[in-house]
Write a protein that holds these residues in place. Sequence first.
Motif, PDB file in Angstrom:
ATOM      1  N   GLY A 161       0.740  -1.308  -0.186  1.00  0.00           N
ATOM      2  CA  GLY A 161       0.016   0.049   0.016  1.00  0.00           C
ATOM      3  C   GLY A 161       0.929   1.107   0.019  1.00  0.00           C
ATOM      4  N   VAL A 162       1.974   1.005   0.504  1.00  0.00           N
ATOM      5  CA  VAL A 162       2.964   2.437   0.536  1.00  0.00           C
ATOM      6  C   VAL A 162       3.308   2.803  -1.021  1.00  0.00           C
ATOM      7  N   CYS A 163       2.967   2.017  -1.738  1.00  0.00           N
ATOM      8  CA  CYS A 163       3.127   2.672  -3.208  1.00  0.00           C
ATOM      9  C   CYS A 163       2.321   3.820  -3.531  1.00  0.00           C
ATOM     10  N   GLU A 164       1.159   4.182  -2.963  1.00  0.00           N
ATOM     11  CA  GLU A 164       0.543   5.214  -3.012  1.00  0.00           C
ATOM     12  C   GLU A 164       1.356   6.626  -2.627  1.00  0.00           C
ATOM     13  N   GLU A 165       2.456   6.392  -1.931  1.00  0.00           N
ATOM     14  CA  GLU A 165       3.377   7.485  -1.950  1.00  0.00           C
ATOM     15  C   GLU A 165       4.421   7.736  -3.068  1.00  0.00           C
ATOM     16  N   GLY A 166       4.236   6.963  -4.087  1.00  0.00           N
ATOM     17  CA  GLY A 166       5.213   7.272  -5.180  1.00  0.00           C
ATOM     18  C   GLY A 166       6.572   6.949  -5.046  1.00  0.00           C
ATOM     19  N   ILE A 167       6.914   5.836  -3.969  1.00  0.00           N
ATOM     20  CA  ILE A 167       8.197   5.507  -3.956  1.00  0.00           C
ATOM     21  C   ILE A 167       8.602   4.715  -4.774  1.00  0.00           C
ATOM     22  N   SER A 168       8.032   4.165  -5.796  1.00  0.00           N
ATOM     23  CA  SER A 168       8.855   3.140  -6.836  1.00  0.00           C
ATOM     24  C   SER A 168       8.636   3.710  -8.214  1.00  0.00           C
ATOM     25  N   TYR A 214      -5.526  -8.608   0.238  1.00  0.00           N
ATOM     26  CA  TYR A 214      -5.160  -7.960  -1.238  1.00  0.00           C
ATOM     27  C   TYR A 214      -4.104  -6.666  -0.767  1.00  0.00           C
ATOM     28  N   GLY A 215      -2.918  -7.342  -0.859  1.00  0.00           N
ATOM     29  CA  GLY A 215      -1.748  -6.217  -0.303  1.00  0.00           C
ATOM     30  C   GLY A 215      -1.809  -5.615   0.869  1.00  0.00           C
ATOM     31  N   THR A 216      -0.695  -5.014   1.235  1.00  0.00           N
ATOM     32  CA  THR A 216      -0.609  -4.428   2.709  1.00  0.00           C
ATOM     33  C   THR A 216      -1.303  -3.097   2.724  1.00  0.00           C
ATOM     34  N   ALA A 217      -1.489  -2.359   3.884  1.00  0.00           N
ATOM     35  CA  ALA A 217      -2.215  -1.221   3.848  1.00  0.00           C
ATOM     36  C   ALA A 217      -0.938  -0.134   3.805  1.00  0.00           C
ATOM     37  N   ASN A 218      -1.260   1.058   3.593  1.00  0.00           N
ATOM     38  CA  ASN A 218      -0.144   2.036   3.469  1.00  0.00           C
ATOM     39  C   ASN A 218       0.644   2.422   4.767  1.00  0.00           C
ATOM     40  N   MET A 219       1.640   1.893   4.957  1.00  0.00           N
ATOM     41  CA  MET A 219       2.345   2.079   6.557  1.00  0.00           C
ATOM     42  C   MET A 219       2.562   3.273   7.039  1.00  0.00           C
ATOM     43  N   VAL A 220       2.392   4.614   6.162  1.00  0.00           N
ATOM     44  CA  VAL A 220       2.446   5.663   6.544  1.00  0.00           C
ATOM     45  C   VAL A 220       1.127   6.334   7.219  1.00  0.00           C
ATOM     46  N   LYS A 221       0.218   5.450   7.073  1.00  0.00           N
ATOM     47  CA  LYS A 221      -1.226   6.108   7.303  1.00  0.00           C
ATOM     48  C   LYS A 221      -1.654   4.868   8.564  1.00  0.00           C
ATOM     49  N   GLU A 222      -1.286   3.511   8.302  1.00  0.00           N
ATOM     50  CA  GLU A 222      -1.753   2.664   9.380  1.00  0.00           C
ATOM     51  C   GLU A 222      -0.913   1.469   9.237  1.00  0.00           C
ATOM     52  N   PRO A 223      -0.926   0.283  10.243  1.00  0.00           N
ATOM     53  CA  PRO A 223      -0.040  -0.542  10.069  1.00  0.00           C
ATOM     54  C   PRO A 223      -0.343  -1.330   9.008  1.00  0.00           C
ATOM     55  N   ILE A 254      15.058   4.638  -8.591  1.00  0.00           N
ATOM     56  CA  ILE A 254      14.336   5.941  -8.753  1.00  0.00           C
ATOM     57  C   ILE A 254      15.701   6.676  -8.760  1.00  0.00           C
ATOM     58  N   ASP A 255      15.119   8.226  -8.899  1.00  0.00           N
ATOM     59  CA  ASP A 255      16.268   9.323  -8.955  1.00  0.00           C
ATOM     60  C   ASP A 255      16.610   9.801  -7.609  1.00  0.00           C
ATOM     61  N   ASP A 256      17.074  10.917  -7.503  1.00  0.00           N
ATOM     62  CA  ASP A 256      17.461  11.624  -6.006  1.00  0.00           C
ATOM     63  C   ASP A 256      16.518  11.865  -5.427  1.00  0.00           C
ATOM     64  N   ASP A 257      15.437  12.572  -6.141  1.00  0.00           N
ATOM     65  CA  ASP A 257      13.981  13.151  -5.443  1.00  0.00           C
ATOM     66  C   ASP A 257      13.406  12.012  -5.010  1.00  0.00           C
ATOM     67  N   GLY A 258      13.447  11.003  -5.780  1.00  0.00           N
ATOM     68  CA  GLY A 258      12.597   9.865  -5.257  1.00  0.00           C
ATOM     69  C   GLY A 258      13.233   8.936  -4.106  1.00  0.00           C
ATOM     70  N   ILE A 310      11.984   9.743   3.447  1.00  0.00           N
ATOM     71  CA  ILE A 310      11.031  10.403   4.373  1.00  0.00           C
ATOM     72  C   ILE A 310       9.947   9.637   4.772  1.00  0.00           C
ATOM     73  N   THR A 311       9.373   8.848   3.555  1.00  0.00           N
ATOM     74  CA  THR A 311       8.322   7.991   3.791  1.00  0.00           C
ATOM     75  C   THR A 311       8.712   6.792   4.775  1.00  0.00           C
ATOM     76  N   VAL A 312       9.729   6.166   4.774  1.00  0.00           N
ATOM     77  CA  VAL A 312      10.207   5.240   5.958  1.00  0.00           C
ATOM     78  C   VAL A 312      10.168   5.701   7.204  1.00  0.00           C
ATOM     79  N   ASP A 313      10.714   6.969   7.345  1.00  0.00           N
ATOM     80  CA  ASP A 313      11.006   7.675   8.498  1.00  0.00           C
ATOM     81  C   ASP A 313       9.466   7.924   9.189  1.00  0.00           C
ATOM     82  N   ARG A 314       8.423   8.263   8.160  1.00  0.00           N
ATOM     83  CA  ARG A 314       7.209   8.685   8.686  1.00  0.00           C
ATOM     84  C   ARG A 314       6.737   7.473   9.356  1.00  0.00           C
ATOM     85  N   ALA A 315       6.745   6.288   8.807  1.00  0.00           N
ATOM     86  CA  ALA A 315       5.956   5.076   8.942  1.00  0.00           C
ATOM     87  C   ALA A 315       6.782   4.515  10.235  1.00  0.00           C
TER      88      ALA A 315
END
Length: 363
Positions: free
Chosen positions: A71-78, A133-142, A206-210, A216-221
């Motif tokens: 679910g964390v793919c919603e954050e645009g990390i891939s 069906y896939g994990t949830a977005n870890m930056v919003k819920e487990p 992913i590039d430098d911005d990615g 940041i995404t992993v830190d938030r989770a």
Amino acid sequence: MNQTISSLVDSIAPVDKSAEEAALAHLNQLTKPPGSLGKLEALAVKLAGVSGKVMSSYPARAVVVMAGDHGVCEEGISAFPSEVTAQMVSNFLNGGAAVNVLARQADAEVLCVDIGVQTDLQHPGLISKKIRYGTANMVKEPAMTREEAEAAIMAGAEVARSAFSRGVRLFVTGEMGIGNTTASAAVMSGLTGISTRESVGRGTGIDDDGLRLKIITVDRALELHKPNGHDPVDVLSKVGGLEIAGLTGVILAAAALRCPVIIDGFISSAAALAAAKLAPDAVQYMIASHVSQEPGHVHLLKELGLEPMLHLDMRLGEGTGGVLAIHLVDAACKIMAEMATFTSAGVSSASDGTASSPEGEAR
């Protein structure tokens, strides 16, 4: 830890140290300077400890490719969309992926497992163990509930046990899941306390911005859930992936069945670390195949105390590096079974006061 996982962990025994000593003694009688085959000799000793026999062989081997979405793919990390997970599972099942090609070369079976793909898949060769069906977005819920993480671990164990019942005695870990390097980095940092700047890598490119966004995404989770590093199931449930938990079960079951398990890359090593935290003796059954380009992989292998066999700058996953290491397992087994001793070959050994090798100096 539930009772079923606890029973699995309790069934893992240390390897046979007397067999290791006998294997080392045999190696030192072979027509070569002691230790001159390097890591192949260490591998031969490890295999003896695992099997309890000086000479082992593994004609039936399987790479278990666990597939799940994140679910964390919603954050645009891939760099790739989540749909690629299901598409690649179809590719595995049709024999067209890199792991299929390398597995055919190594005479290994590919077991493709749907443990959490976000769509329903149908194929006669698919092993269906879908937990959700896939994990949830870890930056919003487990990412999942604790019960789901435990179920995924046991699903992986069931796959390994089923393969063992059909004669498989050598396992390789593999995976597929867009976003799973993010989850693996979170698991690694959650289990070790290593900073996200060391655990997070570029994944699919992913590039430098990615990369900054991914950190940041992993830190938030991690900040949101504060997983307990002393409780691997807690870490897996909060910031992990279904395929990572599934591979944890494969590794634990392989160890319980006294089978060597070849660990592939970064994602597989995150699962291996979770398995090691649950059952420290399980590490004795693990073979580190290679070190990948993901920066966190070096740290994971160090945490596990494992030396990689290969350095090929790979970062594909799927079990590709693990399957390549099967050839080294075969080589170690053949050295033990087929190489002449100094006595049988009529060659003078170093203890005789003559040359230590029939081919001149060891290099």
